[in-house]
Design an enzyme around this catalytic site. Structure first.
Site, PDB file in Angstrom:
ATOM      1  N   GLY A 136       0.446  -1.172  -0.110  1.00 41.96           N
ATOM      2  CA  GLY A 136       0.056   0.020   0.025  1.00 41.96           C
ATOM      3  C   GLY A 136       0.926   1.394   0.037  1.00 41.96           C
ATOM      4  O   GLY A 136       0.537   2.147   0.286  1.00 41.96           O
ATOM      5  N   SER A 137       2.118   1.189  -0.585  1.00 36.53           N
ATOM      6  CA  SER A 137       2.848   2.550  -0.694  1.00 36.53           C
ATOM      7  C   SER A 137       2.198   3.524  -1.265  1.00 36.53           C
ATOM      8  O   SER A 137       2.254   4.916  -1.161  1.00 36.53           O
ATOM      9  CB  SER A 137       4.237   2.407  -1.064  1.00 36.53           C
ATOM     10  OG  SER A 137       4.282   1.983  -2.335  1.00 36.53           O
ATOM     11  N   ASN A 138       1.677   3.094  -2.747  1.00 39.70           N
ATOM     12  CA  ASN A 138       0.867   4.112  -3.696  1.00 39.70           C
ATOM     13  C   ASN A 138      -0.326   4.722  -2.849  1.00 39.70           C
ATOM     14  O   ASN A 138      -0.731   5.748  -2.893  1.00 39.70           O
ATOM     15  CB  ASN A 138       0.721   3.429  -4.892  1.00 39.70           C
ATOM     16  CG  ASN A 138       1.810   3.352  -5.963  1.00 39.70           C
ATOM     17  OD1 ASN A 138       2.208   4.534  -6.399  1.00 39.70           O
ATOM     18  ND2 ASN A 138       2.211   2.181  -6.046  1.00 39.70           N
ATOM     19  N   ASN A 169      -5.481   3.007 -12.581  1.00 29.23           N
ATOM     20  CA  ASN A 169      -4.586   2.169 -12.021  1.00 29.23           C
ATOM     21  C   ASN A 169      -3.165   2.620 -12.182  1.00 29.23           C
ATOM     22  O   ASN A 169      -2.815   3.466 -12.821  1.00 29.23           O
ATOM     23  CB  ASN A 169      -4.793   0.763 -13.074  1.00 29.23           C
ATOM     24  CG  ASN A 169      -3.806  -0.347 -12.814  1.00 29.23           C
ATOM     25  OD1 ASN A 169      -3.835  -0.789 -11.429  1.00 29.23           O
ATOM     26  ND2 ASN A 169      -3.290  -0.886 -13.377  1.00 29.23           N
ATOM     27  N   HIS A 228       0.858   1.069 -13.056  1.00 27.59           N
ATOM     28  CA  HIS A 228       1.330  -0.177 -13.625  1.00 27.59           C
ATOM     29  C   HIS A 228       2.892   0.098 -13.660  1.00 27.59           C
ATOM     30  O   HIS A 228       3.188   1.088 -14.434  1.00 27.59           O
ATOM     31  CB  HIS A 228       0.824  -0.399 -14.972  1.00 27.59           C
ATOM     32  CG  HIS A 228       1.477  -1.661 -15.523  1.00 27.59           C
ATOM     33  ND1 HIS A 228       1.083  -2.923 -15.081  1.00 27.59           N
ATOM     34  CD2 HIS A 228       2.419  -2.004 -16.569  1.00 27.59           C
ATOM     35  CE1 HIS A 228       1.578  -3.914 -15.885  1.00 27.59           C
ATOM     36  NE2 HIS A 228       2.567  -2.866 -16.666  1.00 27.59           N
TER      37      HIS A 228
HETATM   38  C1  GRF Z   1       3.216  -1.352  -7.627  1.00 26.05           C
HETATM   39  O1  GRF Z   1       4.632  -1.496  -8.135  1.00 26.05           O
HETATM   40  C2  GRF Z   1       2.308  -0.891  -8.816  1.00 26.05           C
HETATM   41  O2  GRF Z   1       2.677  -0.412  -9.989  1.00 26.05           O
HETATM   42  C3  GRF Z   1       1.667  -2.458  -9.077  1.00 26.05           C
HETATM   43  O3  GRF Z   1       1.890  -3.109  -7.611  1.00 26.05           O
HETATM   44  C4  GRF Z   1       2.767  -2.480  -6.810  1.00 26.05           C
HETATM   45  C5  GRF Z   1       2.137  -1.967  -5.526  1.00 26.05           C
HETATM   46  O4  GRF Z   1       2.807  -1.331  -4.644  1.00 26.05           O
HETATM   47  N1  GRF Z   1       0.492  -2.286  -9.493  1.00 26.05           N
HETATM   48  P1  GRF Z   1       2.304  -0.864  -3.356  1.00 26.05           P
HETATM   49  O5  GRF Z   1       1.209  -1.609  -2.906  1.00 26.05           O
HETATM   50  O6  GRF Z   1       1.552   0.450  -3.719  1.00 26.05           O
HETATM   51  O7  GRF Z   1       3.349  -0.634  -2.481  1.00 26.05           O
END
Ligand code: GRF
Length: 202
Positions: free
Chosen positions: A14-16, A109, A111
């Protein structure tokens, strides 16, 4: 303009999600936080969500007899929280045409490759194995295909000889954390218009 409500689908660390949620809390993104939904009960994002005052829900796919039923349960939660935008932030399950139809033009999304190159799983590894010199990440709207939807933003990353899967993933993630919040910000400001396959940023 009414503030948009942003909810998240996550499967992992969940870093994003965290980066986007922090920018909403700080006001850098003019929006309100909705809910976090995961298909994985151990997803770190579920633990983090309450720190942001958000509801977090594990919607266990094993409890539903079909993908559509699982998605209907997620749709219900998203609608109960008046979600305008769904951010798939590391959500590892393919969303069916049913779900995409319900949130058309409202699911973003992130990617870890420069689409249309290297769609699907392990995109960083695909790029390394192929031997490309440049890869990166893509923020895009989700459509019925796998990583085929209209592209909002992309960022490039160089691959050097000494790069490993870990070092490359770190470099790409840094760019993901830059372009995903920007794409969400533009959406929340009503600046994204889908024209055919393209996204016009007003
Ligand atoms: C990221 O590399 C994203 O591009 C991919 O899954 C990963 C998720 O990372 N779809 P996080 O959970 O947001 O840290």
């Amino acid at each position: 303009m009414k503030k948009k409500v942003v909810s998240f689908l996550v499967s992992g660390r969940g870093s994003n999600f965290t980066v986007v949620a922090k920018k909403i809390i700080s006001g850098e993104i003019d929006a309100r936080l909705g809910v976090v939904i995961s298909d994985n009960g151990k997803a770190k994002a579920l633990e983090i969500a309450p720190d942001f005052g958000m509801g977090s829900f594990f919607v266990d796919p094993a409890l539903y007899s079909s993908r559509k039923d699982h998605e209907i349960a997620m749709e219900k939660l998203l609608n109960e929280h008046r979600t305008d935008l769904v951010v798939a932030a590391g959500y590892m399950r393919i969303l069916s045409p049913y779900f995409v139809g319900k949130f058309r033009g409202r699911i973003i999304n992130i990617h870890p490759a420069l689409l249309p190159s290297f769609p699907g799983a392990e995109a960083q590894n695909q790029a390394l194995k192929y031997g490309v010199k440049i890869t990166g990440c893509t923020a895009h709207f989700i459509d019925e295909g796998t990583d085929t939807g209209p592209i909002i933003l992309q960022a490039a990353v160089h691959i050097h000889e000494e790069d490993t899967l870990t070092s490359l993933s770190v470099k790409i993630l840094r760019e993901e954390h830059r372009i995903l919040p920007l794409a969400v910000k533009y959406f929340c400001e009503g600046r994204l218009k889908i024209v055919g396959k393209s996204v016009v940023i007003k």
